[in-house]
Structure formats: C-alpha cells, structure tokens
Design an enzyme around this catalytic site. Structure first.
Site, PDB file in Angstrom:
ATOM      1  N   LEU A  33       0.806  -1.225   0.000  1.00 49.19           N
ATOM      2  CA  LEU A  33       0.000   0.000   0.000  1.00 49.19           C
ATOM      3  C   LEU A  33       0.839   1.275   0.000  1.00 49.19           C
ATOM      4  O   LEU A  33       0.358   2.342   0.373  1.00 49.19           O
ATOM      5  CB  LEU A  33      -0.991   0.026   1.178  1.00 49.19           C
ATOM      6  N   ASP A  51       5.441  -6.192   2.099  1.00 49.75           N
ATOM      7  CA  ASP A  51       6.346  -5.832   1.013  1.00 49.75           C
ATOM      8  C   ASP A  51       6.893  -7.092   0.349  1.00 49.75           C
ATOM      9  O   ASP A  51       7.152  -8.097   1.013  1.00 49.75           O
ATOM     10  CB  ASP A  51       7.500  -4.989   1.574  1.00 49.75           C
ATOM     11  N   ALA A  74       3.982  -5.218  -8.590  1.00 53.85           N
ATOM     12  CA  ALA A  74       4.560  -4.341  -7.576  1.00 53.85           C
ATOM     13  C   ALA A  74       5.865  -3.715  -8.064  1.00 53.85           C
ATOM     14  O   ALA A  74       6.871  -4.415  -8.212  1.00 53.85           O
ATOM     15  CB  ALA A  74       4.796  -5.123  -6.290  1.00 53.85           C
ATOM     16  N   PHE A  76       7.962   0.501  -8.581  1.00 55.68           N
ATOM     17  CA  PHE A  76       7.948   1.949  -8.751  1.00 55.68           C
ATOM     18  C   PHE A  76       8.077   2.228 -10.244  1.00 55.68           C
ATOM     19  O   PHE A  76       8.796   1.528 -10.955  1.00 55.68           O
ATOM     20  CB  PHE A  76       9.099   2.606  -7.994  1.00 55.68           C
ATOM     21  N   TYR A 141      14.749   3.320 -14.241  1.00 57.40           N
ATOM     22  CA  TYR A 141      13.500   2.568 -14.168  1.00 57.40           C
ATOM     23  C   TYR A 141      13.487   1.448 -15.215  1.00 57.40           C
ATOM     24  O   TYR A 141      13.254   0.279 -14.889  1.00 57.40           O
ATOM     25  CB  TYR A 141      12.309   3.500 -14.382  1.00 57.40           C
ATOM     26  N   ARG A 219       2.830   9.568 -27.862  1.00 58.76           N
ATOM     27  CA  ARG A 219       2.942   8.424 -26.969  1.00 58.76           C
ATOM     28  C   ARG A 219       1.818   7.424 -27.225  1.00 58.76           C
ATOM     29  O   ARG A 219       0.754   7.777 -27.720  1.00 58.76           O
ATOM     30  CB  ARG A 219       2.893   8.877 -25.499  1.00 58.76           C
ATOM     31  N   ARG A 279      11.925  18.534 -21.995  1.00 56.50           N
ATOM     32  CA  ARG A 279      12.541  17.847 -20.862  1.00 56.50           C
ATOM     33  C   ARG A 279      13.662  16.948 -21.381  1.00 56.50           C
ATOM     34  O   ARG A 279      13.507  16.313 -22.433  1.00 56.50           O
ATOM     35  CB  ARG A 279      11.515  16.985 -20.118  1.00 56.50           C
TER      36      ARG A 279
END
Length: 336
Positions: A33, A51, A74, A76, A141, A219, A279
C-alpha cells in the site's frame, strides 16, 4: 487457478484482479500500500499487506495460500525519479523481484506474469517498436525492469520457470472501479483532467518543436482494461507455451496536443495550456507494435480510440473528485 497478485491494490493490478475473478480464478492480493489503495480491491478478496522484499512474510503467504501462479505488478514506475534515486528502483523493482522468485522456487510455483515496460527499448530505432528490437534503457526505471527480465530468462532456463513479460508504455482510462490516482500525479491524462476540473491552472507542454505533425511528443496510450485482459490471456497461455514476450499497445500514438484536445471534447471544459522547454531524455515518438500478441493470443484492444479512453477516465474522476478516500501512505493494515 489459484493466483497471487503482487501490487494488486494498484491501478493496473486491481483492474486485473477483477478480471481474474470474473474468469473464475481464486485471487489473493499482496501489496504494501505504498502506492496502492485498499479500497481498490474487492472487499471479499483475501489481502495481505506486506512488502515483496519481506522474505519471511512472502514465504509464509505462499506456504499458506499455495498459489499456482503469480502476477507481479509491484514496482515503482516514475522514470524521472529513477534518474535521481536509482538505488530506490534497483532495490524495489529488481532486488525485491529476486526475493519473489526465490520464494516461488522454494514453493515450486512455476508460473509468473511479469508486468514489464516498453521503457526497456530506450530511444527507438524504428516505430512501432517490436519485441525483437534492441533493449537499451535510457533511465534507471527501464534498467531495473530489464534486470528482472534477464533474471526471468535464467530462471526459465535453469529452473523451468514459465513466464510472460508484457511491455507497454502508458496505461490510461478506467474500468469503472479503478482510476489513476498518484501522489504526486505525473501522468498526462489525469493531469489534463485535473486542469479540466479546475484543480490546476494549466497543463504544460514540454517542447513544441519535435519532428511530429503538431510539434509535440507522441505516446502510446492503452486502456487499463485492455492491459488487464492481456495479463489474463497470458496467464491462460502459459500452460501451452513459454516464455511469452509481448508488447501491448494500440498500434498508433497520440500527441500531447491530441490528448489535450480530447480532454476538451470529452469534458466540455476549458483547458489552459502553457508551452515550455523540452525535458531532457524525452523521445519524439514512442509507440509499440502489438502484432505479436494479436496474432498468437487473439488479443485486441476494446478501447483503441483516445476519446473512449478519456471518457472512462473522466467518468471516474467525476465520481471520485478527491481520488481514493485513503492516501496510500496512511492506509490501515488489513490481513486475512
């Protein structure tokens, strides 16, 4: 089939959980969460708040629930943040997945659906991108996800792991239950809708001089329900073939200006625009070909047009003007 869904309280994970249940699968959600929302999960679905890096809790959950497969969401996902804090992404996305794989191996669970990313391809050498194209991430990432795909390949060769890796760019829209709700928000469609709802003064266009028809970046956007359907199809297909490596996409992209115009049409609201500098690292066009999964599994997006995606997102925003009632960082612990 009994399945464990890591990150099942997140945007894409929760949408997939509902499709899995509708398809007759028994589901357990495992989520810390930190980004997900407890209320996004159906109330009667068993839920473990923990986790993926917690070896002892994960091991106990697998031993108790005895899933036959794992769907792994799960992670990031903020590419920009990964370039400031790469250690956060390698620990959570890469190292924690190794913990998951070790726990699966110890419990003789040999099926995994990995929710990967098209960020693996980095700067594309051609458009649309195909699965055979070079994997050259340009941010931490993407690299953290590529490390997982390399681990999956070795676990497949050595331990017989049957896995699918599904690569995609931008999930969008809503299935009527789950919507995009990040803290802080960084994705274009929810930001544009916030501007339409009067929660933001304007929406920024970062660069209007790209070599595209209207000068803004293009995109690939795909409806979250279509993404979820692909994950369920891949799970069913693993019994017949493995490994499975698929791109997921609509087959064509939409520019930043097209997204803004779609929001104006769908909402009937005014959206102020502010043009600013590019960017660093933004590619002009990022679109993935989904021809392989269409041909092999018969998958086809049910919401290929931008206005349909936008309308479903806007409907969810109107029903949830403040997002979910519980912020992920303060969500209560709930365990079976």
């Amino acid at each position: 089939m009994r399945v464990l869904v890591t990150g099942g309280a997140g945007y894409i994970g929760a949408t997939t959980v509902r499709l899995l249940i509708a398809a007759g699968h028994e589901v357990v959600v495992y989520d810390n969460l930190s980004k997900g929302h407890r209320e996004a999960i159906p109330a009667d679905v068993p839920f473990v708040q923990a986790d993926v890096s917690d070896h002892f809790r994960l091991k106990a959950t697998l031993e108790e629930r005895r899933p036959e497969a794992v769907l792994h969401f799960a992670a990031f996902i903020e590419a920009g943040e990964s370039m400031r804090m790469p250690e956060k992404y390698f620990r959570n996305n890469s190292a924690a997945t190794l913990t998951l794989l070790e726990a699966m191996l110890a419990n003789r669970i040999d099926k995994l659906i990995f929710s990967s990313t098209a960020a693996l391809y980095g700067e594309p050498r051609r458009t649309p991108i195909e699965e055979i194209d070079p994997l050259e991430p340009t941010n931490a990432y993407g690299e953290s996800k590529l490390m997982v795909e390399r681990m999956l390949s070795w676990f497949g060769r050595i331990h017989g792991l049957r896995y699918a890796s599904l690569r995609y760019f931008n999930a969008a829209g809503s299935d009527g239950h789950s919507g995009e709700c990040h803290h802080p928000e960084s994705h274009l469609i929810p930001l544009v809708l916030k501007a339409a709802a009067g929660e933001r003064e304007s929406i920024s266009i970062f660069g209007a001089d790209y070599p595209t028809p209207d000068g803004t970046c293009i995109r690939d956007y795909i409806h979250v329900g279509d993404l979820a359907e692909a994950h369920v199809l891949a799970l069913d297909a693993l019994s017949e073939r493995a490994p499975l490596i698929y791109n997921l996409g609509s087959g064509h992209g939409f520019s930043v200006r097209e997204v803004i115009e779609s929001a104006r049409r769908v909402t009937g609201r005014r959206v102020e625009v502010r043009e600013t500098a590019r960017r660093p690292g933004d590619a002009a066009v990022l679109v993935a070909s989904s021809a392989k999964i269409r041909n092999e599994l018969g998958w086809a997006p049910q919401h290929p047009d931008l206005d349909s995606i936008m309308a479903s997102a806007w409907e969810w925003v109107q029903r949830h003007p403040t997002g979910y009632s519980t912020h992920p960082a303060i969500a209560p612990a709930v365990t079976p």
